[in-house]
Design an enzyme around this catalytic site. Structure first.
Site, short mmCIF file in Angstrom:
data_model
loop_
_atom_site.label_atom_id
_atom_site.label_comp_id
_atom_site.label_asym_id
_atom_site.label_seq_id
_atom_site.Cartn_x
_atom_site.Cartn_y
_atom_site.Cartn_z
N ARG A 35 28.74 31.38 49.25
CA ARG A 35 28.46 31.75 48.02
C ARG A 35 26.94 31.16 47.47
O ARG A 35 26.28 31.51 46.89
CB ARG A 35 29.40 31.32 46.84
CG ARG A 35 30.71 31.95 46.63
CD ARG A 35 31.95 31.37 45.90
NE ARG A 35 33.07 32.27 45.83
CZ ARG A 35 33.73 32.74 46.81
NH1 ARG A 35 33.66 32.37 47.99
NH2 ARG A 35 34.67 33.61 46.39
N SER A 179 40.13 39.62 45.72
CA SER A 179 39.21 38.84 44.60
C SER A 179 37.73 38.92 44.83
O SER A 179 36.90 38.67 43.70
CB SER A 179 39.65 37.38 44.51
OG SER A 179 39.50 36.83 45.37
N GLN A 180 37.39 39.02 46.03
CA GLN A 180 35.95 39.24 46.65
C GLN A 180 35.49 40.48 45.76
O GLN A 180 34.19 40.30 45.83
CB GLN A 180 36.08 39.29 48.12
CG GLN A 180 36.27 38.10 48.64
CD GLN A 180 36.31 38.07 50.15
OE1 GLN A 180 36.09 39.02 50.73
NE2 GLN A 180 36.59 36.89 50.88
N GLU A 326 45.32 32.50 51.42
CA GLU A 326 44.77 31.99 53.04
C GLU A 326 45.70 30.80 53.43
O GLU A 326 45.37 30.56 54.66
CB GLU A 326 43.36 31.81 52.92
CG GLU A 326 42.98 30.34 51.87
CD GLU A 326 41.82 30.24 51.56
OE1 GLU A 326 41.16 29.34 51.67
OE2 GLU A 326 41.17 31.24 50.98
N HIS A 353 43.82 41.35 55.05
CA HIS A 353 42.99 40.34 55.53
C HIS A 353 42.41 40.65 56.98
O HIS A 353 42.37 41.65 57.42
CB HIS A 353 43.57 39.06 55.59
CG HIS A 353 43.59 38.35 54.04
ND1 HIS A 353 43.25 37.19 53.79
CD2 HIS A 353 43.64 38.95 52.84
CE1 HIS A 353 43.13 36.92 52.59
NE2 HIS A 353 43.27 38.15 51.90
#
Length: 438
Positions: A35, A179-180, A326, A353
């Site tokens: 990010r 959510s990405q 995760e 994933h």
């Protein structure tokens, strides 16, 4: 060793002969590093990233930004200590070709950046990356004014035809699968002409801490963001257009990557110290303190870091991991060694994933003698006496570390392709054996 041999090589997972007692310096956070790279690349002035994670996913992100014209210089930081990256924003340009590997952050965060480039940007990656959903980002960018060629697949490979700018504005997306999708639009939102308003329409939204991380990091570089946590509408995020500041940012340790080491203390009844554990963080891995304490450990957060101690007993747990998916492979590995059953809920999205993590965990633990069944949104784990065998990883870094956790208590476990851990945790085998030899 030839490239193909790396994927088939078997690593004998070390068996613990007693309680561990070690200090483990966990490398920087992948989520924060990637990010920070995007925000620094979109800033109006140069910035520094101190103690960034150097792993496959972060090097793919840095390499991708470089192909679009961003300067990223590696060297000693402004304080003269430790590795740092100097990020020099530039006019984004194409044509460019981006290799995303199998990194969700790269394949989802960078198409919005590519809309701001002057020219086409081709995105491609590992075979598994073709199976991972990108429709949320692709469809949203089209609504916001972008031109994208994906032959209707909603996945890689794809080409973003950058026009040097993007209108932006209001878009509705279903981010139930990742959510990405939300983070991807928010990170580039300040550079869109009208900013961006993202409305999530799905019934669930996994990994909310990662969205909160995105919002916090945007605000830290000067962006104005309205979010549900700050009194805004539920499931709505608004980013105002404006310049982003170049910052001097120190990357936190990756708390999710601390999981196998904390698990080692729990499994062996030992103690592990992780230096520089932050007192306040948006990283999902901070939930480990709560989860592993409930499973039989205890922890203390000091000025030096986190000290985690196992009691010698491992208890089963009934836990919703929807916001911290995760962590599921590591929790499942510990649960397979517990003294009572466990139910892990809220993680249906893990089927999308790096691999289908629910199916993979079920198969691999059961092949070692376990009793794991899939539910609609998670796993039921009934502890059984386990035996040695090959633990396959499916090119998934968290599968590899889960197998290593089981190997501490079960002799004869061999991890297939432990090198896949380099995706987020460089030299995991060295850190693991170092912890056991401490």
């Amino acid at each position: 060793m030839a490239p193909n041999d790396v994927h088939t090589a078997l690593w004998p997972a070390p068996h613990a002969s007693g309680a561990v007692d070690a200090t483990v310096h966990v490398p920087g956070s992948k989520s924060v590093t990637n990010r920070a790279l995007v925000l620094a690349a979109l800033a109006s002035e140069p910035g520094w990233l101190r103690r960034p994670l150097r792993s496959r996913d972060t090097l793919l992100m840095a390499g991708a930004l470089r192909t679009m014209g961003v300067g990223i210089e590696e060297g000693v930081g402004p304080d003269g200590t430790g590795e740092s990256w100097r990020v020099l924003p530039a006019g984004l340009r194409g044509p460019a070709t981006v290799d995303v590997g199998n990194a969700g952050t790269v394949m989802r965060f960078l198409p919005p950046v590519a809309t701001l480039a002057d020219g086409p940007v081709l995105f491609d990656g590992d075979p598994r990356s073709y199976e991972r959903p990108l429709h949320g980002v692709i469809d949203a960018l089209r609504v916001l004014g972008a031109r994208i060629d994906d032959d209707g697949r909603g996945s890689l490979p794809l080409t973003v035809h950058g026009g040097g700018a993007l209108d932006g504005g209001l878009v509705e997306i279903d981010a139930s699968s990742s959510s990405q999708f939300v983070s991807a639009l928010l990170l580039s939102g300040p550079r869109f002409n009208q900013g961006v308003e993202v409305r999530h329409t799905g019934s669930t939204l996994p990994s909310m801490p990662h969205i909160r991380m995105t919002v916090d990091m945007l605000r830290a570089v000067g962006a104005q963001v309205d979010s549900p946590e700050s009194g805004g509408e539920p499931n709505v995020w608004r980013v105002t257009p404006g310049a982003l500041l170049g910052r001097d940012l120190t990357i936190e340790p990756d708390l999710s990557n601390a999981q196998p080491f904390l698990a080692a203390a729990l499994v062996t009844g030992g103690k592990v110290v992780v230096p520089d554990w932050p007192a306040r963080t948006t990283q999902p891995g901070d939930r480990l303190r709560e989860i592993f304490t409930e499973m039989g450990g205890s922890c203390e957060l000091t000025e030096y870091g986190l000290e985690f101690t196992g009691s010698g007993a491992i208890h089963g747990i009934d836990v919703d991991l929807g916001e911290v998916g995760e962590l599921t492979p590591g929790v499942a590995a510990v649960a397979a060694l517990a003294d009572s059953p466990s139910t892990l809920r809220g993680v249906a999205h893990l089927r999308l994933h790096e691999t289908d993590r629910l199916a993979a965990l079920t198969k691999e633990i059961n092949e070692l003698g376990g009793d794991v069944t899939e539910s609609a949104d998670g796993l039921h784990i009934r502890p059984r006496r386990l035996h040695g065998g090959i633990f396959h990883t499916y090119e998934d870094h968290r599968m590899a570390t889960a197998g290593a956790i089981i190997g501490l208590a079960v002799e004869g476990v061999q991890i297939e392709n432990v090198a896949t851990t380099a995706k987020t945790l460089p030299d995991f085998p060295g850190l693991w054996t170092g912890m056991l030899e401490a």
